[in-house]
Design a protein around this motif. Structure first.
Motif, PDB file in Angstrom:
ATOM      1  N   GLN A 178       0.826  -1.201   0.000  1.00 31.81           N
ATOM      2  CA  GLN A 178       0.000   0.000   0.000  1.00 31.81           C
ATOM      3  C   GLN A 178       0.866   1.259   0.000  1.00 31.81           C
ATOM      4  OE1 GLN A 178      -2.232  -0.832   3.570  1.00 31.81           O
ATOM      5  NE2 GLN A 178      -3.959  -1.727   2.456  1.00 31.81           N
ATOM      6  N   TRP A 179       1.960   1.214   0.740  1.00 28.58           N
ATOM      7  CA  TRP A 179       2.834   2.390   0.809  1.00 28.58           C
ATOM      8  C   TRP A 179       3.572   2.619  -0.510  1.00 28.58           C
ATOM      9  CZ3 TRP A 179       2.695   6.229   4.090  1.00 28.58           C
ATOM     10  CH2 TRP A 179       3.698   7.203   4.003  1.00 28.58           C
ATOM     11  N   ARG A 180       3.977   1.531  -1.174  1.00 31.53           N
ATOM     12  CA  ARG A 180       4.649   1.680  -2.473  1.00 31.53           C
ATOM     13  C   ARG A 180       3.749   2.389  -3.474  1.00 31.53           C
ATOM     14  NH1 ARG A 180       7.031  -3.413  -1.192  1.00 31.53           N
ATOM     15  NH2 ARG A 180       5.375  -4.563  -2.246  1.00 31.53           N
ATOM     16  N   LEU A 181       2.458   2.115  -3.417  1.00 33.31           N
ATOM     17  CA  LEU A 181       1.515   2.821  -4.286  1.00 33.31           C
ATOM     18  C   LEU A 181       1.530   4.313  -3.979  1.00 33.31           C
ATOM     19  CD1 LEU A 181      -0.817   2.991  -6.311  1.00 33.31           C
ATOM     20  CD2 LEU A 181      -2.379   2.400  -4.437  1.00 33.31           C
ATOM     21  N   ARG A 182       1.521   4.664  -2.714  1.00 33.70           N
ATOM     22  CA  ARG A 182       1.544   6.080  -2.316  1.00 33.70           C
ATOM     23  C   ARG A 182       2.849   6.749  -2.751  1.00 33.70           C
ATOM     24  NH1 ARG A 182      -1.983   3.386   0.388  1.00 33.70           N
ATOM     25  NH2 ARG A 182      -3.701   4.371   1.514  1.00 33.70           N
ATOM     26  N   ALA A 183       3.953   6.033  -2.589  1.00 32.47           N
ATOM     27  CA  ALA A 183       5.245   6.583  -3.001  1.00 32.47           C
ATOM     28  C   ALA A 183       5.306   6.775  -4.514  1.00 32.47           C
ATOM     29  CB  ALA A 183       6.368   5.664  -2.530  1.00 32.47           C
ATOM     30  N   ARG A 184       4.769   5.823  -5.285  1.00 31.64           N
ATOM     31  CA  ARG A 184       4.780   5.945  -6.751  1.00 31.64           C
ATOM     32  C   ARG A 184       3.926   7.122  -7.216  1.00 31.64           C
ATOM     33  NH1 ARG A 184       4.584   0.187  -6.785  1.00 31.64           N
ATOM     34  NH2 ARG A 184       2.324   0.235  -7.056  1.00 31.64           N
ATOM     35  N   LEU A 185       2.859   7.400  -6.491  1.00 27.90           N
ATOM     36  CA  LEU A 185       1.982   8.510  -6.872  1.00 27.90           C
ATOM     37  C   LEU A 185       2.565   9.866  -6.495  1.00 27.90           C
ATOM     38  CD1 LEU A 185      -1.527   7.071  -5.939  1.00 27.90           C
ATOM     39  CD2 LEU A 185      -0.650   7.542  -8.222  1.00 27.90           C
ATOM     40  N   GLY A 186       3.592   9.874  -5.641  1.00 30.41           N
ATOM     41  CA  GLY A 186       4.157  11.146  -5.185  1.00 30.41           C
ATOM     42  C   GLY A 186       4.645  12.017  -6.323  1.00 30.41           C
ATOM     43  N   ARG A 187       5.423  11.444  -7.263  1.00 34.14           N
ATOM     44  CA  ARG A 187       5.983  12.237  -8.365  1.00 34.14           C
ATOM     45  C   ARG A 187       4.897  12.812  -9.283  1.00 34.14           C
ATOM     46  NH1 ARG A 187      10.976  12.769 -10.570  1.00 34.14           N
ATOM     47  NH2 ARG A 187      11.803  11.123  -9.213  1.00 34.14           N
ATOM     48  N   PRO A 188       3.979  11.994  -9.838  1.00 35.64           N
ATOM     49  CA  PRO A 188       2.962  12.589 -10.714  1.00 35.64           C
ATOM     50  C   PRO A 188       2.073  13.602  -9.996  1.00 35.64           C
ATOM     51  CG  PRO A 188       2.484  10.267 -10.285  1.00 35.64           C
ATOM     52  CD  PRO A 188       3.865  10.520  -9.814  1.00 35.64           C
ATOM     53  N   LEU A 189       1.757  13.350  -8.733  1.00 37.25           N
ATOM     54  CA  LEU A 189       0.941  14.319  -7.997  1.00 37.25           C
ATOM     55  C   LEU A 189       1.681  15.643  -7.821  1.00 37.25           C
ATOM     56  CD1 LEU A 189      -0.780  12.151  -5.225  1.00 37.25           C
ATOM     57  CD2 LEU A 189      -1.899  13.354  -7.110  1.00 37.25           C
ATOM     58  N   ASN A 190       2.981  15.569  -7.519  1.00 40.48           N
ATOM     59  CA  ASN A 190       3.762  16.794  -7.384  1.00 40.48           C
ATOM     60  C   ASN A 190       3.850  17.549  -8.701  1.00 40.48           C
ATOM     61  OD1 ASN A 190       4.185  16.407  -4.706  1.00 40.48           O
ATOM     62  ND2 ASN A 190       6.350  15.894  -4.840  1.00 40.48           N
ATOM     63  N   ILE A 191       4.026  16.815  -9.796  1.00 35.79           N
ATOM     64  CA  ILE A 191       4.099  17.465 -11.104  1.00 35.79           C
ATOM     65  C   ILE A 191       2.771  18.148 -11.438  1.00 35.79           C
ATOM     66  CG2 ILE A 191       4.298  17.028 -13.582  1.00 35.79           C
ATOM     67  CD1 ILE A 191       6.360  14.836 -12.870  1.00 35.79           C
ATOM     68  N   LEU A 192       1.664  17.453 -11.166  1.00 34.78           N
ATOM     69  CA  LEU A 192       0.349  18.050 -11.425  1.00 34.78           C
ATOM     70  C   LEU A 192       0.132  19.301 -10.577  1.00 34.78           C
ATOM     71  CD1 LEU A 192      -1.899  14.856 -11.686  1.00 34.78           C
ATOM     72  CD2 LEU A 192      -1.364  16.479 -13.523  1.00 34.78           C
ATOM     73  N   ARG A 193       0.584  19.256  -9.328  1.00 31.74           N
ATOM     74  CA  ARG A 193       0.428  20.444  -8.474  1.00 31.74           C
ATOM     75  C   ARG A 193       1.274  21.598  -8.983  1.00 31.74           C
ATOM     76  NH1 ARG A 193       0.883  16.542  -4.259  1.00 31.74           N
ATOM     77  NH2 ARG A 193      -1.148  16.016  -3.414  1.00 31.74           N
ATOM     78  N   LEU A 194       2.473  21.299  -9.495  1.00 24.97           N
ATOM     79  CA  LEU A 194       3.313  22.359 -10.043  1.00 24.97           C
ATOM     80  C   LEU A 194       2.666  22.986 -11.275  1.00 24.97           C
ATOM     81  CD1 LEU A 194       6.861  20.752  -9.690  1.00 24.97           C
ATOM     82  CD2 LEU A 194       6.013  22.782  -8.489  1.00 24.97           C
ATOM     83  N   ILE A 195       2.098  22.143 -12.134  1.00 25.47           N
ATOM     84  CA  ILE A 195       1.401  22.669 -13.312  1.00 25.47           C
ATOM     85  C   ILE A 195       0.221  23.530 -12.878  1.00 25.47           C
ATOM     86  CG2 ILE A 195       0.011  22.030 -15.312  1.00 25.47           C
ATOM     87  CD1 ILE A 195       1.783  19.507 -15.534  1.00 25.47           C
ATOM     88  N   LYS A 196      -0.522  23.049 -11.905  1.00 23.65           N
ATOM     89  CA  LYS A 196      -1.661  23.818 -11.391  1.00 23.65           C
ATOM     90  C   LYS A 196      -1.198  25.146 -10.802  1.00 23.65           C
ATOM     91  CE  LYS A 196      -3.266  23.142  -7.366  1.00 23.65           C
ATOM     92  NZ  LYS A 196      -3.892  22.720  -6.093  1.00 23.65           N
ATOM     93  N   ALA A 197      -0.061  25.128 -10.096  1.00 21.80           N
ATOM     94  CA  ALA A 197       0.423  26.342  -9.440  1.00 21.80           C
ATOM     95  C   ALA A 197       0.753  27.445 -10.433  1.00 21.80           C
ATOM     96  CB  ALA A 197       1.650  26.017  -8.587  1.00 21.80           C
ATOM     97  N   VAL A 198       1.153  27.051 -11.668  1.00 19.50           N
ATOM     98  CA  VAL A 198       1.446  28.046 -12.698  1.00 19.50           C
ATOM     99  C   VAL A 198       0.248  28.965 -12.915  1.00 19.50           C
ATOM    100  CG1 VAL A 198       1.884  28.329 -15.173  1.00 19.50           C
ATOM    101  CG2 VAL A 198       3.178  26.636 -13.856  1.00 19.50           C
ATOM    102  N   TYR A 199      -0.942  28.407 -12.776  1.00 22.05           N
ATOM    103  CA  TYR A 199      -2.160  29.174 -13.068  1.00 22.05           C
ATOM    104  C   TYR A 199      -2.888  29.646 -11.811  1.00 22.05           C
ATOM    105  CZ  TYR A 199      -1.295  27.054 -17.592  1.00 22.05           C
ATOM    106  OH  TYR A 199      -0.702  26.656 -18.770  1.00 22.05           O
ATOM    107  N   THR A 200      -2.545  29.098 -10.661  1.00 20.62           N
ATOM    108  CA  THR A 200      -3.331  29.423  -9.465  1.00 20.62           C
ATOM    109  C   THR A 200      -2.511  29.973  -8.304  1.00 20.62           C
ATOM    110  OG1 THR A 200      -3.113  27.175  -8.541  1.00 20.62           O
ATOM    111  CG2 THR A 200      -4.974  27.595 -10.019  1.00 20.62           C
TER     112      THR A 200
END
Length: 323
Positions: free
Chosen positions: A250-272
């Motif tokens: 379960q934790w490996r899933l959370r760790a794998r999602l860390g990078r794409p979630l961070n990238i999506l937040r960075l993209i979102k931050a450009v506009y918000t």
């Protein structure tokens, strides 16, 4: 038996709630309270949580304060419809503020969540580890709209600590001193968040408040349904090998999602990211000593204004090694 276990859990939750309510209500530096009051103006969210290095280490001229503003609805915090929608889809949104308080410049990074989002993101099932990990650390409720709002936010902070303690038991050693379980947990969350700090930083969080972490771990295990026994100064959570193995998956899933979630937040931050140009200018000054004067156009359109600013920084040597 089940009734006895439920009673034990209820008592543990009461103990944790009392402990954390006192922690949340601990006074902070007057400048922090003044900053929050000035930042809010006439806006009345449910509450404002203060955390991070400004709380741990005190305030100097380079301190960036960290706040979470908790609202009932997205529209309760003034911003664009796009920003509200983005915060609903991928929370939290982040804003940057520079204010003069008591004659000195102060800065803050502010995240916004609804109470419902805070409740979800402090639960054990969430795939996002950031919020519950953050609020399992010392935090202060520096502003609240009323007692009821304060109680609702406190319940979420209790929830964050119980979630963190459960993961500490599942990811930590088979037996150890309480602090070792917290150290193992924060080492794992830093990796999941792709933080740049080294392992000493995560252990430093525990060492700075050692008595607090040692005192809260076992009640949180009780509240989370984890039984344990003592072996000398060590504690041994009743976690089977199968439970450990399942938790690791379960934790490996959370760790794998860390990078794409961070990238999506960075993209979102450009506009918000409200105040992003001022935040970037402050970071450049802090790390390179180069002052950037922002025009009204750069304030409003940071992406379009970025190329000439980057060219100027390159000419002044900001990107050279050792700069």
């Amino acid at each position: 038996m089940a009734e006895t276990e439920q009673t034990s859990r209820s008592q543990a939750i009461g103990q944790i709630t009392h402990m954390l309510a006192q922690e949340l209500a601990t006074p902070v530096a007057p400048e922090v309270t003044l900053f929050v009051e000035q930042m809010l103006g006439k806006v009345r969210p449910l509450g404002v949580l203060f955390y991070g290095s400004g709380l741990r280490s005190g305030i100097d001229e380079d301190t960036l304060l960290d706040f979470y503003i908790i609202v009932s609805r997205q529209s309760d915090w003034p911003r664009s419809t796009l920003a509200c929608l983005a915060n609903a889809m991928l929370p939290p949104n982040v804003e940057y503020y520079e204010l003069r308080v008591a004659g000195r410049a102060m800065r803050a990074k502010v995240a916004i969540l609804t109470l419902a989002q805070l409740h979800t993101l402090t639960g054990f099932a969430t795939l996002n580890t950031t919020v519950w990990a953050r609020f399992s650390q010392p935090v202060r409720l520096v502003w609240r709209s009323n007692a009821q709002a304060g109680q609702a936010i406190t319940q979420c902070i209790v929830r964050a600590n119980v979630t963190a303690a459960r993961w500490a038991a599942l990811l930590g050693p088979l037996k150890a001193a309480p602090s070792a379980f917290w150290n193992a947990l924060y080492a794992s969350t830093y990796k999941a968040e792709l933080r740049v700090e080294n392992g000493r930083r995560s252990s430093g969080l525990v060492d700075a408040n050692l008595e607090r972490y040692e005192r809260i771990l076992l009640p949180c295990w009780q509240a989370g349904g984890i039984s344990f026994r003592h072996e000398g100064e060590d504690v041994v959570p009743a976690i089977s090998a199968e439970q450990k193995s399942r938790a690791q998956r379960q934790w490996r899933l959370r760790a794998r999602l860390g990078r794409p979630l961070n990238i999506l937040r960075l993209i979102k931050a450009v506009y918000t990211f409200k105040g992003s140009a001022r935040y970037a200018a402050w970071k450049v000054r802090r790390h390179s000593g180069i002052e950037i004067t922002l025009s009204p156009f750069a304030e409003k359109h940071p992406l379009l204004a970025a190329p000439p600013v980057l060219w100027r920084l390159w000419r002044q040597g900001a990107f050279r090694q050792g700069a």
